[in-house]
Design a protein around this motif. Structure first.
Motif, PDB file in Angstrom:
ATOM      1  N   VAL A 175       0.833  -1.215   0.000  1.00  0.00           N
ATOM      2  CA  VAL A 175       0.000   0.000   0.000  1.00  0.00           C
ATOM      3  C   VAL A 175       0.867   1.265   0.000  1.00  0.00           C
ATOM      4  CG1 VAL A 175      -1.927  -1.136   1.143  1.00  0.00           C
ATOM      5  CG2 VAL A 175      -0.161  -0.043   2.532  1.00  0.00           C
ATOM      6  N   ASN A 176       2.186   1.113  -0.037  1.00  0.00           N
ATOM      7  CA  ASN A 176       3.089   2.260  -0.053  1.00  0.00           C
ATOM      8  C   ASN A 176       2.972   2.968  -1.400  1.00  0.00           C
ATOM      9  OD1 ASN A 176       5.179   4.094  -0.049  1.00  0.00           O
ATOM     10  ND2 ASN A 176       6.743   2.631   0.629  1.00  0.00           N
ATOM     11  N   PRO A 177       2.526   4.223  -1.418  1.00  0.00           N
ATOM     12  CA  PRO A 177       2.339   4.930  -2.701  1.00  0.00           C
ATOM     13  C   PRO A 177       3.648   5.187  -3.428  1.00  0.00           C
ATOM     14  CG  PRO A 177       2.081   6.438  -0.858  1.00  0.00           C
ATOM     15  CD  PRO A 177       2.147   5.070  -0.275  1.00  0.00           C
ATOM     16  N   PHE A 178       4.780   5.080  -2.720  1.00  0.00           N
ATOM     17  CA  PHE A 178       6.063   5.344  -3.376  1.00  0.00           C
ATOM     18  C   PHE A 178       6.697   4.080  -3.958  1.00  0.00           C
ATOM     19  CE2 PHE A 178       5.583   8.931  -0.443  1.00  0.00           C
ATOM     20  CZ  PHE A 178       5.765   9.969  -1.329  1.00  0.00           C
ATOM     21  N   THR A 179       6.013   2.940  -3.800  1.00  0.00           N
ATOM     22  CA  THR A 179       6.487   1.702  -4.415  1.00  0.00           C
ATOM     23  C   THR A 179       5.429   1.038  -5.285  1.00  0.00           C
ATOM     24  OG1 THR A 179       5.833   0.407  -2.455  1.00  0.00           O
ATOM     25  CG2 THR A 179       8.109   1.234  -2.541  1.00  0.00           C
ATOM     26  N   LYS A 180       4.189   1.137  -4.911  1.00  0.00           N
ATOM     27  CA  LYS A 180       3.108   0.437  -5.614  1.00  0.00           C
ATOM     28  C   LYS A 180       2.973   0.970  -7.045  1.00  0.00           C
ATOM     29  CE  LYS A 180      -1.752  -0.932  -5.163  1.00  0.00           C
ATOM     30  NZ  LYS A 180      -1.416  -2.370  -5.263  1.00  0.00           N
TER      31      LYS A 180
END
Length: 546
Positions: A7-12
Protein backbone atom coordinates in the motif's frame (compact mmCIF):
# COMPACT_ATOMS: atom_id res chain seq x y z
CA UNK A 1 5.82 2.26 11.91
CA UNK A 2 6.85 0.39 8.73
CA UNK A 3 4.43 0.90 5.86
CA UNK A 4 3.23 -2.20 4.02
CA UNK A 5 4.90 -2.23 0.61
CA UNK A 6 1.62 -3.30 -0.97
CA UNK A 7 0.00 0.00 0.00
CA UNK A 8 3.09 2.26 -0.05
CA UNK A 9 2.34 4.93 -2.70
CA UNK A 10 6.06 5.34 -3.38
CA UNK A 11 6.49 1.70 -4.41
CA UNK A 12 3.11 0.44 -5.61
CA UNK A 13 3.05 0.48 -9.39
CA UNK A 14 6.37 2.34 -9.55
CA UNK A 15 8.65 -0.42 -10.80
CA UNK A 16 11.83 -0.29 -12.84
CA UNK A 17 11.24 -0.50 -16.56
CA UNK A 18 13.12 0.28 -19.77
CA UNK A 19 11.76 3.82 -19.75
CA UNK A 20 13.05 4.79 -16.31
CA UNK A 21 16.08 2.59 -15.62
CA UNK A 22 19.30 1.48 -17.28
CA UNK A 23 22.33 -0.19 -15.69
CA UNK A 24 25.26 2.16 -15.19
CA UNK A 25 28.13 1.41 -17.56
CA UNK A 26 30.93 3.55 -19.02
CA UNK A 27 30.15 2.02 -22.43
CA UNK A 28 27.37 4.59 -22.73
CA UNK A 29 29.93 7.42 -22.64
CA UNK A 30 31.46 6.48 -26.00
CA UNK A 31 28.07 6.04 -27.64
CA UNK A 32 27.06 9.55 -26.57
CA UNK A 33 30.35 11.12 -27.63
CA UNK A 34 29.96 9.56 -31.09
CA UNK A 35 26.37 10.84 -31.33
CA UNK A 36 27.12 14.39 -30.19
CA UNK A 37 30.72 14.97 -31.31
CA UNK A 38 31.30 12.51 -34.19
CA UNK A 39 33.93 14.70 -35.92
CA UNK A 40 35.95 15.53 -32.78
CA UNK A 41 39.37 13.89 -32.71
CA UNK A 42 39.26 11.09 -30.16
CA UNK A 43 42.69 9.46 -30.61
CA UNK A 44 46.08 10.72 -31.76
CA UNK A 45 48.74 8.09 -32.47
CA UNK A 46 51.77 9.21 -34.42
CA UNK A 47 50.37 10.71 -37.62
CA UNK A 48 47.11 8.80 -37.20
CA UNK A 49 43.98 10.75 -36.24
CA UNK A 50 40.74 9.00 -35.26
CA UNK A 51 37.47 10.84 -34.67
CA UNK A 52 34.73 9.72 -32.29
CA UNK A 53 32.56 8.37 -35.09
CA UNK A 54 35.38 6.04 -36.12
CA UNK A 55 36.41 5.19 -32.55
CA UNK A 56 32.88 4.04 -31.75
CA UNK A 57 32.59 2.10 -35.00
CA UNK A 58 35.88 0.27 -34.37
CA UNK A 59 34.91 -0.57 -30.79
CA UNK A 60 31.67 -2.08 -32.08
CA UNK A 61 33.59 -4.03 -34.71
CA UNK A 62 35.83 -5.47 -32.00
CA UNK A 63 32.81 -6.43 -29.90
CA UNK A 64 31.17 -8.04 -32.93
CA UNK A 65 34.31 -9.94 -33.98
CA UNK A 66 34.76 -11.31 -30.46
CA UNK A 67 31.11 -12.36 -30.35
CA UNK A 68 31.54 -14.24 -33.65
CA UNK A 69 34.41 -16.14 -32.02
CA UNK A 70 31.98 -17.30 -29.36
CA UNK A 71 33.17 -14.89 -26.68
CA UNK A 72 30.39 -13.80 -24.33
CA UNK A 73 29.46 -12.89 -20.80
CA UNK A 74 32.17 -13.50 -18.18
CA UNK A 75 34.70 -14.74 -20.73
CA UNK A 76 38.14 -13.20 -20.24
CA UNK A 77 39.93 -11.34 -23.03
CA UNK A 78 43.54 -10.60 -22.07
CA UNK A 79 45.58 -7.84 -23.68
CA UNK A 80 49.33 -7.27 -23.71
CA UNK A 81 49.45 -3.79 -25.17
CA UNK A 82 51.17 -0.48 -24.57
CA UNK A 83 49.38 2.87 -24.78
CA UNK A 84 48.15 2.38 -28.34
CA UNK A 85 44.70 2.72 -29.97
CA UNK A 86 43.77 -0.99 -29.69
CA UNK A 87 44.10 -0.66 -25.91
CA UNK A 88 41.46 2.09 -25.96
CA UNK A 89 39.28 0.07 -28.35
CA UNK A 90 39.53 -2.94 -26.01
CA UNK A 91 38.18 -0.90 -23.08
CA UNK A 92 34.90 -0.61 -24.97
CA UNK A 93 34.83 -3.48 -27.47
CA UNK A 94 35.60 -6.26 -25.00
CA UNK A 95 32.77 -5.38 -22.56
CA UNK A 96 30.46 -4.70 -25.54
CA UNK A 97 30.77 -8.44 -26.16
CA UNK A 98 29.84 -9.03 -22.52
CA UNK A 99 33.39 -10.15 -21.77
CA UNK A 100 35.86 -9.07 -19.10
CA UNK A 101 38.97 -7.08 -20.03
CA UNK A 102 42.22 -8.32 -18.46
CA UNK A 103 45.02 -5.78 -19.04
CA UNK A 104 48.48 -7.18 -18.32
CA UNK A 105 51.51 -5.27 -17.13
CA UNK A 106 53.91 -5.18 -20.08
CA UNK A 107 56.90 -5.31 -17.71
CA UNK A 108 56.06 -8.69 -16.16
CA UNK A 109 58.10 -11.86 -16.56
CA UNK A 110 56.81 -14.93 -18.38
CA UNK A 111 55.98 -16.95 -15.24
CA UNK A 112 53.65 -14.29 -13.83
CA UNK A 113 52.04 -13.73 -17.24
CA UNK A 114 51.40 -17.47 -17.52
CA UNK A 115 49.90 -17.55 -14.03
CA UNK A 116 47.54 -14.68 -14.88
CA UNK A 117 46.43 -16.25 -18.17
CA UNK A 118 45.61 -19.50 -16.37
CA UNK A 119 43.99 -17.92 -13.32
CA UNK A 120 41.85 -15.65 -15.52
CA UNK A 121 40.96 -18.61 -17.78
CA UNK A 122 41.91 -16.48 -20.77
CA UNK A 123 39.94 -17.22 -23.95
CA UNK A 124 41.48 -14.59 -26.27
CA UNK A 125 44.84 -12.83 -26.07
CA UNK A 126 45.51 -9.64 -28.02
CA UNK A 127 49.24 -8.99 -27.96
CA UNK A 128 51.62 -6.42 -29.41
CA UNK A 129 54.47 -7.84 -31.48
CA UNK A 130 56.92 -5.84 -29.33
CA UNK A 131 56.26 -8.28 -26.48
CA UNK A 132 56.40 -11.46 -28.58
CA UNK A 133 59.44 -13.04 -26.82
CA UNK A 134 58.04 -12.91 -23.27
CA UNK A 135 54.47 -13.71 -24.39
CA UNK A 136 55.69 -16.71 -26.40
CA UNK A 137 57.51 -18.03 -23.34
CA UNK A 138 54.44 -17.42 -21.15
CA UNK A 139 52.16 -19.28 -23.57
CA UNK A 140 54.53 -22.26 -23.49
CA UNK A 141 54.20 -22.32 -19.70
CA UNK A 142 50.44 -21.72 -19.46
CA UNK A 143 47.80 -24.43 -19.28
CA UNK A 144 45.25 -22.41 -21.25
CA UNK A 145 45.45 -22.13 -25.04
CA UNK A 146 43.80 -18.82 -25.92
CA UNK A 147 43.13 -17.60 -29.44
CA UNK A 148 46.07 -15.25 -30.07
CA UNK A 149 45.61 -12.04 -32.07
CA UNK A 150 48.75 -10.08 -33.02
CA UNK A 151 48.76 -6.30 -33.20
CA UNK A 152 51.14 -4.76 -35.74
CA UNK A 153 51.62 -1.05 -35.11
CA UNK A 154 51.72 0.77 -38.46
CA UNK A 155 52.85 4.01 -36.84
CA UNK A 156 55.72 2.45 -34.90
CA UNK A 157 56.43 -0.91 -36.61
CA UNK A 158 57.75 -3.79 -34.50
CA UNK A 159 59.51 -6.86 -35.90
CA UNK A 160 58.48 -9.26 -33.16
CA UNK A 161 57.34 -12.74 -34.14
CA UNK A 162 53.68 -13.32 -34.95
CA UNK A 163 52.34 -15.71 -32.33
CA UNK A 164 48.82 -16.30 -33.61
CA UNK A 165 46.98 -16.91 -36.86
CA UNK A 166 44.96 -13.69 -36.63
CA UNK A 167 46.06 -10.11 -37.24
CA UNK A 168 44.34 -7.48 -35.11
CA UNK A 169 43.36 -5.13 -37.92
CA UNK A 170 42.01 -7.90 -40.14
CA UNK A 171 40.19 -9.41 -37.15
CA UNK A 172 38.62 -6.08 -36.28
CA UNK A 173 37.51 -5.47 -39.87
CA UNK A 174 35.69 -8.82 -39.79
CA UNK A 175 33.31 -7.34 -37.22
CA UNK A 176 30.08 -5.44 -37.82
CA UNK A 177 30.48 -1.63 -37.35
CA UNK A 178 26.75 -1.50 -36.53
CA UNK A 179 27.01 -4.25 -33.93
CA UNK A 180 23.95 -4.10 -31.68
CA UNK A 181 25.71 -4.30 -28.34
CA UNK A 182 23.73 -3.80 -25.15
CA UNK A 183 24.35 -2.57 -21.62
CA UNK A 184 25.07 -5.30 -19.06
CA UNK A 185 22.14 -7.15 -17.58
CA UNK A 186 23.33 -5.96 -14.20
CA UNK A 187 25.64 -3.01 -13.49
CA UNK A 188 27.32 -5.30 -10.93
CA UNK A 189 28.55 -7.49 -13.80
CA UNK A 190 32.33 -7.65 -14.16
CA UNK A 191 33.92 -5.27 -16.67
CA UNK A 192 37.63 -5.68 -15.93
CA UNK A 193 40.19 -7.83 -14.14
CA UNK A 194 43.46 -6.42 -12.82
CA UNK A 195 46.16 -8.24 -10.87
CA UNK A 196 47.85 -6.72 -7.87
CA UNK A 197 51.11 -7.81 -6.26
CA UNK A 198 50.69 -9.64 -2.98
CA UNK A 199 53.28 -10.02 -0.26
CA UNK A 200 53.07 -13.79 -0.37
CA UNK A 201 52.08 -16.31 -3.00
CA UNK A 202 50.64 -15.44 -6.37
CA UNK A 203 49.11 -12.06 -7.30
CA UNK A 204 45.41 -11.57 -6.65
CA UNK A 205 42.88 -10.83 -9.38
CA UNK A 206 40.88 -7.69 -8.61
CA UNK A 207 37.42 -7.63 -10.23
CA UNK A 208 35.82 -4.32 -11.28
CA UNK A 209 32.13 -3.89 -12.10
CA UNK A 210 30.43 -1.61 -14.63
CA UNK A 211 28.90 0.58 -11.90
CA UNK A 212 32.24 1.30 -10.25
CA UNK A 213 33.95 2.05 -13.56
CA UNK A 214 31.11 4.42 -14.50
CA UNK A 215 31.32 6.31 -11.20
CA UNK A 216 35.13 6.50 -10.95
CA UNK A 217 35.32 7.71 -14.57
CA UNK A 218 32.93 10.54 -13.72
CA UNK A 219 34.80 11.32 -10.50
CA UNK A 220 38.03 11.68 -12.49
CA UNK A 221 36.46 14.39 -14.61
CA UNK A 222 35.28 16.26 -11.52
CA UNK A 223 38.56 15.83 -9.63
CA UNK A 224 40.65 16.87 -12.63
CA UNK A 225 38.35 19.84 -13.37
CA UNK A 226 38.15 18.69 -16.97
CA UNK A 227 36.30 21.08 -19.23
CA UNK A 228 34.84 19.87 -22.52
CA UNK A 229 37.37 18.57 -25.08
CA UNK A 230 40.47 18.17 -22.87
CA UNK A 231 43.64 16.75 -24.42
CA UNK A 232 45.07 13.90 -22.35
CA UNK A 233 48.61 12.54 -22.79
CA UNK A 234 48.96 8.84 -21.98
CA UNK A 235 52.05 8.85 -19.77
CA UNK A 236 50.24 6.56 -17.29
CA UNK A 237 50.19 2.91 -18.44
CA UNK A 238 46.68 1.90 -19.48
CA UNK A 239 47.34 -1.55 -18.01
CA UNK A 240 47.57 0.04 -14.54
CA UNK A 241 44.06 -0.06 -12.99
CA UNK A 242 42.65 0.41 -16.49
CA UNK A 243 44.56 3.67 -16.77
CA UNK A 244 42.87 4.85 -13.55
CA UNK A 245 39.60 4.64 -15.59
CA UNK A 246 40.63 7.57 -17.80
CA UNK A 247 40.00 5.54 -21.01
CA UNK A 248 36.35 5.88 -20.04
CA UNK A 249 36.59 9.38 -18.51
CA UNK A 250 37.70 11.06 -21.73
CA UNK A 251 34.56 9.98 -23.61
CA UNK A 252 32.44 11.81 -21.02
CA UNK A 253 33.84 15.15 -22.17
CA UNK A 254 34.71 14.18 -25.75
CA UNK A 255 38.39 14.57 -25.02
CA UNK A 256 41.38 13.60 -27.11
CA UNK A 257 43.60 10.65 -26.16
CA UNK A 258 47.20 11.33 -27.17
CA UNK A 259 48.84 7.90 -27.26
CA UNK A 260 52.42 7.45 -26.13
CA UNK A 261 54.00 4.12 -26.99
CA UNK A 262 57.20 4.80 -25.05
CA UNK A 263 57.95 7.34 -22.34
CA UNK A 264 60.65 9.50 -23.91
CA UNK A 265 61.36 13.08 -22.75
CA UNK A 266 61.67 14.65 -26.19
CA UNK A 267 58.49 12.99 -27.44
CA UNK A 268 56.54 14.00 -24.34
CA UNK A 269 57.55 17.65 -24.64
CA UNK A 270 56.73 17.66 -28.36
CA UNK A 271 53.28 16.18 -27.83
CA UNK A 272 52.48 18.43 -24.87
CA UNK A 273 53.36 21.52 -26.89
CA UNK A 274 52.13 20.54 -30.36
CA UNK A 275 48.94 18.64 -29.47
CA UNK A 276 47.83 21.17 -26.85
CA UNK A 277 47.87 18.69 -23.96
CA UNK A 278 45.86 19.86 -20.94
CA UNK A 279 46.11 16.84 -18.61
CA UNK A 280 48.39 13.92 -17.85
CA UNK A 281 48.95 11.44 -15.02
CA UNK A 282 51.88 9.42 -13.80
CA UNK A 283 54.28 8.37 -11.11
CA UNK A 284 57.01 10.76 -9.90
CA UNK A 285 59.38 9.24 -12.49
CA UNK A 286 57.38 11.02 -15.21
CA UNK A 287 58.01 14.36 -13.52
CA UNK A 288 61.71 13.58 -13.28
CA UNK A 289 61.80 12.59 -16.94
CA UNK A 290 60.20 15.87 -18.00
CA UNK A 291 62.33 18.04 -15.73
CA UNK A 292 65.60 16.30 -16.63
CA UNK A 293 65.07 16.48 -20.36
CA UNK A 294 67.84 18.10 -22.39
CA UNK A 295 67.29 21.89 -22.59
CA UNK A 296 66.88 21.75 -26.37
CA UNK A 297 63.99 19.27 -25.98
CA UNK A 298 61.96 21.33 -23.50
CA UNK A 299 59.22 23.67 -24.70
CA UNK A 300 57.73 26.88 -23.37
CA UNK A 301 54.05 26.23 -22.68
CA UNK A 302 51.34 28.81 -23.30
CA UNK A 303 49.02 27.27 -20.69
CA UNK A 304 49.15 25.51 -17.33
CA UNK A 305 49.01 21.73 -17.69
CA UNK A 306 47.34 19.64 -14.98
CA UNK A 307 49.55 16.79 -13.74
CA UNK A 308 48.14 14.11 -11.42
CA UNK A 309 50.58 11.93 -9.55
CA UNK A 310 50.34 9.07 -7.09
CA UNK A 311 52.85 7.07 -5.02
CA UNK A 312 55.08 9.04 -2.65
CA UNK A 313 54.45 12.80 -2.58
CA UNK A 314 57.08 14.67 -4.60
CA UNK A 315 59.61 16.89 -2.78
CA UNK A 316 58.92 20.61 -2.59
CA UNK A 317 61.83 21.29 -4.97
CA UNK A 318 60.22 19.06 -7.62
CA UNK A 319 56.83 20.73 -7.18
CA UNK A 320 58.44 24.14 -7.58
CA UNK A 321 60.33 23.04 -10.68
CA UNK A 322 57.15 21.58 -12.20
CA UNK A 323 55.28 24.82 -11.57
CA UNK A 324 58.06 26.81 -13.24
CA UNK A 325 57.89 24.43 -16.21
CA UNK A 326 54.14 25.03 -16.57
CA UNK A 327 52.54 22.17 -14.63
CA UNK A 328 50.12 22.21 -11.69
CA UNK A 329 50.68 19.02 -9.68
CA UNK A 330 47.88 17.33 -7.71
CA UNK A 331 48.60 14.37 -5.44
CA UNK A 332 46.28 11.33 -5.61
CA UNK A 333 46.22 8.05 -3.69
CA UNK A 334 44.52 4.76 -4.24
CA UNK A 335 45.01 1.07 -4.88
CA UNK A 336 44.10 -1.44 -7.56
CA UNK A 337 41.20 -2.51 -5.32
CA UNK A 338 39.58 0.95 -5.55
CA UNK A 339 39.88 1.40 -9.34
CA UNK A 340 43.09 3.42 -9.01
CA UNK A 341 42.79 6.89 -7.44
CA UNK A 342 40.05 7.31 -4.85
CA UNK A 343 41.72 9.92 -2.60
CA UNK A 344 42.82 13.42 -3.62
CA UNK A 345 44.83 16.06 -1.82
CA UNK A 346 42.20 18.73 -2.46
CA UNK A 347 44.08 21.99 -2.16
CA UNK A 348 42.38 24.83 -0.29
CA UNK A 349 42.92 28.37 -1.51
CA UNK A 350 43.78 29.65 1.95
CA UNK A 351 46.77 27.29 2.03
CA UNK A 352 48.43 29.44 -0.63
CA UNK A 353 49.07 32.04 2.08
CA UNK A 354 50.96 29.62 4.33
CA UNK A 355 54.78 29.64 4.56
CA UNK A 356 56.39 27.28 2.04
CA UNK A 357 57.40 24.73 4.67
CA UNK A 358 53.80 24.51 5.92
CA UNK A 359 52.54 24.21 2.35
CA UNK A 360 54.96 21.32 1.86
CA UNK A 361 53.51 19.62 4.95
CA UNK A 362 50.00 19.96 3.51
CA UNK A 363 51.12 18.61 0.14
CA UNK A 364 52.69 15.55 1.77
CA UNK A 365 49.25 14.29 2.79
CA UNK A 366 47.26 11.87 0.67
CA UNK A 367 44.01 13.77 1.22
CA UNK A 368 40.27 13.19 1.29
CA UNK A 369 37.87 10.88 -0.51
CA UNK A 370 36.85 11.19 -4.14
CA UNK A 371 33.26 12.25 -4.74
CA UNK A 372 32.48 8.67 -5.82
CA UNK A 373 33.81 7.15 -2.59
CA UNK A 374 31.38 6.92 0.32
CA UNK A 375 33.84 6.34 3.14
CA UNK A 376 37.53 6.93 3.89
CA UNK A 377 38.99 6.75 7.37
CA UNK A 378 41.78 5.42 9.58
CA UNK A 379 40.80 2.63 11.98
CA UNK A 380 42.46 0.32 14.43
CA UNK A 381 42.89 -2.80 12.23
CA UNK A 382 41.89 -5.16 15.06
CA UNK A 383 39.03 -3.37 16.81
CA UNK A 384 37.90 -1.26 13.81
CA UNK A 385 37.57 1.68 16.18
CA UNK A 386 38.43 5.10 14.70
CA UNK A 387 41.83 6.45 15.67
CA UNK A 388 41.94 9.97 17.13
CA UNK A 389 42.13 12.64 14.44
CA UNK A 390 45.37 13.96 15.89
CA UNK A 391 47.76 13.44 12.99
CA UNK A 392 49.84 11.13 15.18
CA UNK A 393 47.98 7.93 16.08
CA UNK A 394 48.65 5.16 13.58
CA UNK A 395 45.89 3.03 12.15
CA UNK A 396 44.99 1.31 8.90
CA UNK A 397 43.54 3.33 6.01
CA UNK A 398 40.15 1.89 5.04
CA UNK A 399 37.63 2.47 2.25
CA UNK A 400 34.00 1.73 1.55
CA UNK A 401 31.63 2.53 -1.27
CA UNK A 402 30.76 2.01 -4.91
CA UNK A 403 34.32 2.28 -6.21
CA UNK A 404 35.63 -0.59 -4.13
CA UNK A 405 36.23 -3.82 -6.07
CA UNK A 406 33.77 -6.70 -6.23
CA UNK A 407 36.46 -8.85 -4.65
CA UNK A 408 39.37 -11.13 -5.54
CA UNK A 409 38.76 -13.63 -8.34
CA UNK A 410 38.51 -17.23 -7.11
CA UNK A 411 39.79 -16.21 -3.68
CA UNK A 412 36.91 -15.99 -1.19
CA UNK A 413 39.23 -16.16 1.83
CA UNK A 414 41.24 -13.12 0.74
CA UNK A 415 38.03 -11.29 -0.19
CA UNK A 416 36.48 -11.94 3.22
CA UNK A 417 39.65 -10.79 4.95
CA UNK A 418 39.85 -7.62 2.84
CA UNK A 419 36.23 -6.68 3.69
CA UNK A 420 36.30 -7.58 7.38
CA UNK A 421 33.93 -5.40 9.39
CA UNK A 422 32.34 -3.79 6.34
CA UNK A 423 35.44 -1.86 5.23
CA UNK A 424 38.08 -2.53 2.62
CA UNK A 425 41.39 -2.91 4.46
CA UNK A 426 44.11 -1.21 2.40
CA UNK A 427 47.06 -2.62 4.33
CA UNK A 428 48.51 0.91 4.44
CA UNK A 429 49.23 2.50 7.80
CA UNK A 430 48.45 6.17 8.25
CA UNK A 431 47.12 8.93 10.45
CA UNK A 432 44.04 11.11 10.36
CA UNK A 433 44.57 14.84 10.71
CA UNK A 434 42.09 17.11 12.57
CA UNK A 435 40.77 18.47 9.25
CA UNK A 436 39.95 14.96 8.01
CA UNK A 437 42.90 14.59 5.63
CA UNK A 438 44.63 11.19 5.62
CA UNK A 439 48.42 10.79 5.52
CA UNK A 440 50.27 7.52 4.96
CA UNK A 441 53.09 6.66 7.32
CA UNK A 442 54.12 3.11 6.41
CA UNK A 443 53.07 0.09 4.39
CA UNK A 444 52.14 -2.83 6.53
CA UNK A 445 52.71 -5.27 3.68
CA UNK A 446 56.25 -4.11 2.85
CA UNK A 447 55.27 -3.23 -0.68
CA UNK A 448 57.91 -1.21 -2.53
CA UNK A 449 56.51 1.35 -4.98
CA UNK A 450 59.06 1.99 -7.70
CA UNK A 451 58.14 4.24 -10.60
CA UNK A 452 54.48 3.68 -9.78
CA UNK A 453 54.83 -0.13 -9.89
CA UNK A 454 54.25 -2.33 -6.85
CA UNK A 455 57.07 -4.71 -5.93
CA UNK A 456 56.63 -7.36 -3.26
CA UNK A 457 59.71 -7.51 -1.05
CA UNK A 458 58.92 -11.14 -0.24
CA UNK A 459 58.83 -12.05 -3.93
CA UNK A 460 62.36 -10.67 -4.36
CA UNK A 461 63.52 -12.41 -1.17
CA UNK A 462 62.21 -15.74 -2.41
CA UNK A 463 64.38 -15.44 -5.52
CA UNK A 464 67.46 -14.55 -3.47
CA UNK A 465 66.90 -17.57 -1.24
CA UNK A 466 67.03 -19.80 -4.32
CA UNK A 467 70.69 -18.90 -4.84
CA UNK A 468 72.98 -21.57 -3.43
CA UNK A 469 75.25 -19.03 -1.68
CA UNK A 470 72.52 -17.10 0.19
CA UNK A 471 72.05 -17.86 3.87
CA UNK A 472 69.45 -15.18 4.61
CA UNK A 473 67.96 -12.19 2.79
CA UNK A 474 65.71 -9.23 3.45
CA UNK A 475 64.50 -6.63 0.95
CA UNK A 476 63.28 -3.14 1.84
CA UNK A 477 62.55 0.10 0.04
CA UNK A 478 65.44 2.48 -0.54
CA UNK A 479 64.47 6.10 -1.27
CA UNK A 480 65.38 7.07 -4.83
CA UNK A 481 65.19 10.54 -6.36
CA UNK A 482 64.24 9.21 -9.79
CA UNK A 483 62.01 6.21 -9.05
CA UNK A 484 60.62 7.19 -5.64
CA UNK A 485 61.77 3.87 -4.19
CA UNK A 486 63.90 0.95 -5.39
CA UNK A 487 64.46 -2.51 -3.91
CA UNK A 488 67.46 -2.74 -1.59
CA UNK A 489 68.59 -6.24 -0.59
CA UNK A 490 70.51 -7.13 2.57
CA UNK A 491 72.11 -10.56 2.27
CA UNK A 492 73.93 -12.96 4.57
CA UNK A 493 76.16 -15.33 2.60
CA UNK A 494 76.97 -18.90 3.46
CA UNK A 495 80.44 -19.49 4.83
CA UNK A 496 83.12 -19.61 2.16
CA UNK A 497 80.97 -17.97 -0.52
CA UNK A 498 82.67 -15.65 -2.99
CA UNK A 499 79.58 -14.56 -4.96
CA UNK A 500 79.59 -10.87 -5.84
CA UNK A 501 76.94 -8.18 -5.62
CA UNK A 502 76.75 -8.06 -9.42
CA UNK A 503 76.32 -11.84 -9.58
CA UNK A 504 73.33 -11.82 -7.22
CA UNK A 505 71.65 -8.88 -8.97
CA UNK A 506 72.11 -10.66 -12.31
CA UNK A 507 70.63 -13.82 -10.77
CA UNK A 508 67.56 -11.83 -9.68
CA UNK A 509 67.18 -10.37 -13.16
CA UNK A 510 67.11 -13.90 -14.57
CA UNK A 511 64.15 -14.81 -12.37
CA UNK A 512 62.25 -11.53 -12.05
CA UNK A 513 61.01 -8.68 -14.19
CA UNK A 514 63.86 -6.20 -14.46
CA UNK A 515 62.20 -3.48 -12.40
CA UNK A 516 61.79 -5.88 -9.47
CA UNK A 517 65.47 -6.78 -9.20
CA UNK A 518 67.43 -5.05 -6.40
CA UNK A 519 69.22 -1.90 -7.48
CA UNK A 520 71.34 -2.03 -4.32
CA UNK A 521 72.69 -5.08 -2.53
CA UNK A 522 74.54 -5.13 0.80
CA UNK A 523 76.37 -8.09 2.35
CA UNK A 524 75.97 -8.08 6.13
CA UNK A 525 74.71 -9.97 9.16
CA UNK A 526 70.98 -9.31 9.32
CA UNK A 527 69.66 -7.76 12.57
CA UNK A 528 67.21 -10.12 14.27
CA UNK A 529 64.96 -10.21 17.29
CA UNK A 530 65.40 -12.73 20.08
CA UNK A 531 63.00 -15.02 18.26
CA UNK A 532 64.99 -14.80 15.03
CA UNK A 533 62.72 -12.43 13.15
CA UNK A 534 64.57 -10.05 10.85
CA UNK A 535 64.22 -6.42 11.98
CA UNK A 536 63.20 -4.73 8.77
CA UNK A 537 62.70 -1.38 10.43
CA UNK A 538 66.44 -1.29 11.17
CA UNK A 539 67.25 -2.20 7.57
CA UNK A 540 65.01 0.59 6.27
CA UNK A 541 67.03 3.08 8.28
CA UNK A 542 70.26 1.65 6.88
CA UNK A 543 68.88 1.83 3.35
CA UNK A 544 68.08 5.51 3.80
CA UNK A 545 71.71 6.19 4.66
CA UNK A 546 73.15 4.36 1.63
Amino acid sequence: MVMDASVNPFTKGLDKNTANYAPLSPLSFLARAADVFPDTIAIVHGRQRTDYRTFYRRARQLGSALTRLGIGKNDTVSVMLSNVPPMLEAHYGVPMAGAVLHSMNTRLDAAIIAFQLDHADCKVLITDREYAPVVKEALSMAAVTPIVIDFSDTQFPQDGERLGSLDYEAFLQSGDPEFAWSLPDDEWDAIALNYTSGTTGNPKGVVYHHRGAYLLAQANVITASMAKHPVYLWTLPMFHCNGWCFPWSLSLVAGTHVCLRWVRPQTMWELIAEEGVTHLCGAPIIMSTLLNAAPEHKRDLDREVEFFTAAAPPPESVLAAMKTAGFNVTHLYGLTEVYGPAVVNDWKLEWNDLPLDEQAQKKARQGVRYVALEGLTVLDPETLEPVPADGETLGEVMFRGNVVMKGYLKNPEATEKAFKGGWFHSGDLGVLHPDGYVQLKDRSKDIIISGGENISSIEVEEVLYKHADVQAAAVVAKPDEKWGETPCAFVELKEGSTVSEADLIAFCRQHLAGFKAPKTLVFCELPKTSTGKIQKFALREQAKAL
